[in-house]
Design a protein around this motif. Structure first.
Motif, PDB file in Angstrom:
ATOM      1  N   GLY A  31      35.119  30.247  34.424  1.00 51.28           N
ATOM      2  CA  GLY A  31      34.211  29.777  33.394  1.00 51.28           C
ATOM      3  C   GLY A  31      32.944  29.200  33.969  1.00 51.28           C
ATOM      4  O   GLY A  31      32.864  28.881  35.164  1.00 51.28           O
ATOM      5  N   ALA A  32      31.943  29.070  33.108  1.00 48.26           N
ATOM      6  CA  ALA A  32      30.662  28.482  33.513  1.00 48.26           C
ATOM      7  C   ALA A  32      30.024  27.799  32.318  1.00 48.26           C
ATOM      8  O   ALA A  32      30.161  28.257  31.176  1.00 48.26           O
ATOM      9  CB  ALA A  32      29.728  29.544  34.080  1.00 48.26           C
ATOM     10  N   GLN A  33      29.334  26.705  32.584  1.00 52.04           N
ATOM     11  CA  GLN A  33      28.563  25.973  31.583  1.00 52.04           C
ATOM     12  C   GLN A  33      27.205  25.655  32.199  1.00 52.04           C
ATOM     13  O   GLN A  33      27.133  25.324  33.388  1.00 52.04           O
ATOM     14  CB  GLN A  33      29.280  24.685  31.185  1.00 52.04           C
ATOM     15  CG  GLN A  33      30.665  24.897  30.590  1.00 52.04           C
ATOM     16  CD  GLN A  33      31.513  23.655  30.616  1.00 52.04           C
ATOM     17  OE1 GLN A  33      31.135  22.628  30.064  1.00 52.04           O
ATOM     18  NE2 GLN A  33      32.678  23.720  31.272  1.00 52.04           N
ATOM     19  N   ILE A  34      26.155  25.783  31.411  1.00 51.16           N
ATOM     20  CA  ILE A  34      24.806  25.551  31.940  1.00 51.16           C
ATOM     21  C   ILE A  34      23.998  24.724  30.949  1.00 51.16           C
ATOM     22  O   ILE A  34      24.010  24.991  29.742  1.00 51.16           O
ATOM     23  CB  ILE A  34      24.051  26.875  32.205  1.00 51.16           C
ATOM     24  CG1 ILE A  34      24.923  27.886  32.953  1.00 51.16           C
ATOM     25  CG2 ILE A  34      22.772  26.607  32.978  1.00 51.16           C
ATOM     26  CD1 ILE A  34      24.250  29.232  33.173  1.00 51.16           C
ATOM     27  N   VAL A  35      23.267  23.752  31.467  1.00 53.41           N
ATOM     28  CA  VAL A  35      22.337  22.966  30.671  1.00 53.41           C
ATOM     29  C   VAL A  35      21.004  22.945  31.409  1.00 53.41           C
ATOM     30  O   VAL A  35      20.951  22.630  32.599  1.00 53.41           O
ATOM     31  CB  VAL A  35      22.845  21.524  30.476  1.00 53.41           C
ATOM     32  CG1 VAL A  35      21.813  20.697  29.730  1.00 53.41           C
ATOM     33  CG2 VAL A  35      24.170  21.508  29.728  1.00 53.41           C
ATOM     34  N   GLY A  36      19.942  23.309  30.706  1.00 52.78           N
ATOM     35  CA  GLY A  36      18.632  23.312  31.341  1.00 52.78           C
ATOM     36  C   GLY A  36      17.551  23.756  30.377  1.00 52.78           C
ATOM     37  O   GLY A  36      17.846  24.362  29.337  1.00 52.78           O
ATOM     38  N   PRO A  37      16.293  23.499  30.698  1.00 51.35           N
ATOM     39  CA  PRO A  37      15.209  23.840  29.782  1.00 51.35           C
ATOM     40  C   PRO A  37      14.822  25.308  29.764  1.00 51.35           C
ATOM     41  O   PRO A  37      14.223  25.781  28.802  1.00 51.35           O
ATOM     42  CB  PRO A  37      14.044  22.975  30.279  1.00 51.35           C
ATOM     43  CG  PRO A  37      14.351  22.741  31.723  1.00 51.35           C
ATOM     44  CD  PRO A  37      15.834  22.693  31.842  1.00 51.35           C
TER      45      PRO A  37
END
Length: 553
Positions: free
Chosen positions: A389-395
């Motif tokens: 799995g992967a989770q990403i937070v960014g603009p």
């Protein structure tokens, strides 16, 4: 053959369209109790906020279009009241005239979707309390906002739609309070990643009430008071209820269709139910995880379209099957993009996986061309090396990377495979070693125990237990003096070889830098000098401070 489909949003129309492409001999009839069909439910918050100007933009196709394009008859405002599967007969009520009619079918497809769950509390039936599920809801909310010019709103529910509504109402100058019964927003994220979203919401002026449940709504001429189970009262002008959906299984249960573990209709890989000649697709049906093979319920438009197409293929004789889903999702919250695919760390643990977890903080492209940091959390199975799995937070740059991760997981990639991907590079688009590639490299190292990672949560737990540790801050002294991990000693990387003799190689050693890269270099030095066990903090000091703040330590 006569094909009847009940429901005409994403899944139902996809069944009919694909079936017609494969066969001109079918008679295709669709019934839907709603007056709008094939609409974009995910676009509703953006219409309410005014980003989408016209309601018609969310309903680009009507019954006449489908009749002309696919020779399928769609009857809106027609509710199927009863199904007699033994005689294959439907009883339908024309909601516009009150007339009752009957129809027959050879094959039946249940695309009855899902309904917004409204908690059974006093005051929810008031005119200023709204659901967010269909086009009529969208029209009602925006009409209210345009007409009444409200100053305060309460959004109940911190999922996709709830957060998007909070954003759009805030953009319209309305003060938003968001109430979520869990201790985090966005259940599909791990708590440490969800905390980044919460912090961003707070920065944008959204007031969060996490771990709270609405007890009652009190309405008066001066406004509405939202009473919480804790006793707190929140003043508001209107309320948005976005606390999740429930599959519409009434007709399914009526004819003996089996429900699955999730409460939605149980189907096989051909979208067939346990009842002969009856299929189920879209938000009424459960899917299954491509990773674990176990049932999951993720009511997304992308999944609904996929299910509908597969059913249309099978009904017309094609050999195909549903391969499962990862539950991939993405949303925008103000100027931040948030995405996830596959299993979270919590879910992986629940399914019995022992995982390596990496927090990778990297810009989406070089900073000299406007690159901005993304936080990528990725996990892999220690036994097989498979990416889970992967989770990403960014603009920015989030959408591109999450799709690469989703594709890799879909095809069973291991963490090390990510580094070997031949991804496109040019400075306006990416760094030479793309964040996806770096994630694969670092995660693979952690899996092989060459460069083991330690999450901030694990480090904090060890410290609480009183575990014997030596913690080394490898950053510049000026950075160390501003803030550092408790009990850490400062040995900048350039001095580490010289000062390593002052350390005990038999004690568990934890190193860190600002984001992880220099910490890995320090880890390699100490390992090569014979230190027994050296861990690098996942995501470095930056991630450590984020987690520590989240845990209020």
């Amino acid at each position: 053959m006569k094909l009847v489909i009940i429901g005409s949003v994403a899944a139902g129309t996809s069944v009919g369209a694909k079936a017609r492409r494969n066969s001109e001999e079918l008679e295709i009839t669709v019934y839907d109790k709603d007056v709008d069909i094939s609409y974009s439910g995910c676009g509703i918050p953006y219409y309410v906020g005014g980003t989408v100007e016209a309601l018609d933009d969310l309903t680009p196709r009507n019954a006449a279009w489908f009749k002309k394009r696919y020779s399928m008859d769609i009857h809106t405002a027609h509710e199927v009241m009863n199904v007699d599967h033994e005689s294959k007969t439907l009883t339908i009520k024309n909601l516009a005239t009150g007339e009752t009619l009957t129809d027959t079918y050879d094959t039946l497809v249940l695309a009855t979707g899902a309904t917004s769950f409204i908690p059974p509390i006093n005051g929810v039936d008031a005119s200023n309390v709204f659901s967010v599920r269909n086009i009529r809801h969208a029209d009602a909310i925006r009409s209210f906002v345009d007409r009444e010019d409200p100053k305060q709103a309460v959004v109940v529910g911190g999922g996709f739609i709830g957060l998007e509504m909070a954003e759009q109402l805030t953009e319209r100058g309305i003060k938003v309070t968001l109430i979520e019964r869990l201790n985090q927003v966005m259940p599909p994220l791990d708590a440490d990643m969800a905390a980044r979203v919460s912090a961003h919401l707070a920065d944008k002026g959204v007031e969060l009430k996490l771990g709270e449940t609405v007890k009652e709504l009190h309405h008066a001429e001066a406004g509405t008071k939202v009473e919480l189970e804790s006793g707190e009262v929140v003043d508001t002008d209107f309320v948005i209820m976005s606390v999740g959906v429930r599959p519409n299984t009434t007709l399914a249960k009526q004819i003996g269709v089996e429900l699955g573990a999730t409460g939605a209709v149980k189907v096989n890989k051909q979208m067939q139910t346990n009842v002969q000649d009856v299929y189920a697709v879209g938000d009424v049906a459960e899917s299954f995880s491509l990773i674990t093979g176990k049932p999951i319920y993720r009511p997304l438009g992308s999944t609904a379209n996929k299910m509908g197409r597969i059913a249309g293929q099978v009904i017309t004789g094609e050999q195909t099957e549903h391969r499962g889903i990862l539950g991939t999702g993405i949303f925008k919250i103000f100027d931040l993009a948030v995405a996830q695919t596959g299993l979270t760390e919590k879910e992986a643990e629940e399914h019995g996986y022992e995982t390596a977890v990496l927090h990778n903080i990297k810009p989406d492209r070089p900073e000299y061309l406007g690159g901005k940091e993304m936080v990528i959390k990725a996990l892999a199975d220690k036994e097989s090396g498979r990416l889970l799995g992967a989770q990403i937070v960014g603009p920015q740059g989030v959408d591109k990377r999450i799709d690469v991760f989703a594709t890799a997981i879909s095809f069973g990639a291991k963490a090390e495979d990510l580094f070997h991907l031949d991804l496109a590079y040019a400075p306006p688009f990416a760094t030479t070693k793309d964040p996806v590639m770096y994630t694969g490299m670092a995660l693979h190292n952690a899996l092989t125990e060459k460069s083991p990672l330690l999450t901030p949560q694990q480090l904090l737990a060890w410290m609480k237990e009183g575990k014997a540790l030596q913690v080394i801050d490898t950053r510049a002294t000026s950075q160390y003096e501003k803030a550092h991990v408790d009990h850490a000693v400062n040995i900048p990387l350039g001095a580490l070889r010289e000062k390593a003799s002052t350390l005990d190689p038999s004690i568990v050693t934890v190193v860190y830098c600002n984001k992880g890269t220099t910490g890995n270099a320090a880890q390699n030095i100490l390992q090569n000098l014979g230190f027994d066990k050296v861990y690098n903090i996942s995501g470095g000091h930056k991630n450590y401070q984020h987690v520590k703040k989240q845990l209020d330590l």
